[in-house]
Design a protein around this motif. Structure first.
Motif, PDB file in Angstrom:
ATOM      1  N   CYS A  44       0.808  -1.222   0.000  1.00  0.00           N
ATOM      2  CA  CYS A  44       0.000   0.000   0.000  1.00  0.00           C
ATOM      3  C   CYS A  44       0.842   1.273   0.000  1.00  0.00           C
ATOM      4  O   CYS A  44       0.397   2.324  -0.461  1.00  0.00           O
ATOM      5  CB  CYS A  44      -0.908   0.038   1.230  1.00  0.00           C
ATOM      6  SG  CYS A  44      -1.557  -1.585   1.687  1.00  0.00           S
ATOM      7  N   CYS A  47       1.458   3.939  -2.982  1.00  0.00           N
ATOM      8  CA  CYS A  47       0.462   4.972  -3.297  1.00  0.00           C
ATOM      9  C   CYS A  47       0.095   5.807  -2.079  1.00  0.00           C
ATOM     10  O   CYS A  47      -0.187   6.991  -2.204  1.00  0.00           O
ATOM     11  CB  CYS A  47      -0.804   4.337  -3.857  1.00  0.00           C
ATOM     12  SG  CYS A  47      -0.538   3.564  -5.458  1.00  0.00           S
ATOM     13  N   HIS A  48       0.059   5.176  -0.894  1.00  0.00           N
ATOM     14  CA  HIS A  48      -0.457   5.907   0.270  1.00  0.00           C
ATOM     15  C   HIS A  48       0.636   6.562   1.109  1.00  0.00           C
ATOM     16  O   HIS A  48       0.331   7.415   1.943  1.00  0.00           O
ATOM     17  CB  HIS A  48      -1.334   4.981   1.124  1.00  0.00           C
ATOM     18  CG  HIS A  48      -2.630   4.655   0.453  1.00  0.00           C
ATOM     19  ND1 HIS A  48      -3.641   5.588   0.305  1.00  0.00           N
ATOM     20  CD2 HIS A  48      -3.073   3.534  -0.161  1.00  0.00           C
ATOM     21  CE1 HIS A  48      -4.653   5.025  -0.360  1.00  0.00           C
ATOM     22  NE2 HIS A  48      -4.337   3.793  -0.661  1.00  0.00           N
ATOM     23  N   ASN A  79     -14.122  -1.985   0.397  1.00  0.00           N
ATOM     24  CA  ASN A  79     -13.473  -1.122  -0.589  1.00  0.00           C
ATOM     25  C   ASN A  79     -12.013  -1.509  -0.838  1.00  0.00           C
ATOM     26  O   ASN A  79     -11.538  -1.414  -1.969  1.00  0.00           O
ATOM     27  CB  ASN A  79     -13.576   0.349  -0.153  1.00  0.00           C
ATOM     28  CG  ASN A  79     -15.003   0.862  -0.276  1.00  0.00           C
ATOM     29  OD1 ASN A  79     -15.841   0.226  -0.901  1.00  0.00           O
ATOM     30  ND2 ASN A  79     -15.279   1.996   0.341  1.00  0.00           N
ATOM     31  N   SER A  86     -14.243   6.841  -5.990  1.00  0.00           N
ATOM     32  CA  SER A  86     -15.268   7.831  -5.653  1.00  0.00           C
ATOM     33  C   SER A  86     -15.575   8.650  -6.906  1.00  0.00           C
ATOM     34  O   SER A  86     -14.726   8.754  -7.801  1.00  0.00           O
ATOM     35  CB  SER A  86     -14.819   8.705  -4.488  1.00  0.00           C
ATOM     36  OG  SER A  86     -13.500   9.144  -4.675  1.00  0.00           O
ATOM     37  N   MET A  93      -8.767   3.210  -6.439  1.00  0.00           N
ATOM     38  CA  MET A  93      -8.002   2.316  -5.573  1.00  0.00           C
ATOM     39  C   MET A  93      -8.166   0.912  -6.160  1.00  0.00           C
ATOM     40  O   MET A  93      -9.280   0.433  -6.330  1.00  0.00           O
ATOM     41  CB  MET A  93      -8.622   2.418  -4.177  1.00  0.00           C
ATOM     42  CG  MET A  93      -8.454   1.234  -3.273  1.00  0.00           C
ATOM     43  SD  MET A  93      -6.871   1.268  -2.456  1.00  0.00           S
ATOM     44  CE  MET A  93      -6.844  -0.410  -1.815  1.00  0.00           C
TER      45      MET A  93
END
Ligand code: HEC
Length: 124
Positions: A44, A47-48, A79, A86, A93
């Motif tokens: 993760c 990207c995060h 999700n 969104s 994502m």
């Protein structure tokens, strides 16, 4: 006549079983968060970001108390597992962060990690 040392022993046993009762769930959370950290750093983080603020356009800031991590665990698990976009997002994502090897347990652990590292309390 009960000796002083017997009483002390009983008190210690009572105190330590009380500790076990109160601290075990917290300890389990720590273990799961540590496993989740490994998942985060493996999949993760690209990207995060290490600080949860997001390395790419469109990734949410995990540090906001009223941000995405204030959603229910159920919704977040879904999700993360199925992927999420969104309306009007710069980028979706990907399902399981693009790593199909992640198990349901990995995903539960990574969510525990996100909530312990970035948002300590749910805002609602
Ligand atoms: C390829 C980049 C990328 C990777 C890898 C990635 N994410 Fe995301 N993630 C995103 C983007 C972009 C969004 C925002 C999507 C949107 O709002 O449309 C997002 C959103 C989220 C959200 C918010 C979901 C919501 O309901 O608002 C969570 C939680 C999340 N990611 C967790 C993870 C976890 C855990 C991993 C690792 C297993 C991971 N991400 C890996 C790009 C990524």
């Amino acid at each position: 006549m009960i000796s002083q040392s017997k009483l002390t022993f009983v008190a210690i046993v009572l105190a330590s079983s009380a500790n076990l009762f109160f601290f075990t769930p917290a300890l389990a959370d720590d273990v799961n968060a540590a496993k989740g950290k490994a998942v985060y750093e493996g999949t993760c983080i690209y990207c995060h970001g290490d600080n949860g603020k997001g390395e790419i356009p469109g990734s949410p800031d995990f540090n906001k108390t009223d941000g995405v991590l204030s959603k229910t665990d159920e919704e977040l698990i879904r999700n993360i597992t199925e992927g999420f976009e969104s309306p009007g997002a710069d980028m979706p994502m990907p399902a399981k962060g693009g790593n199909p090897d992640l198990t349901d347990e990995d995903i539960a652990n990574v969510l525990t990690f996100l909530k312990t590292k970035f948002v300590k309390e749910k805002s609602k």
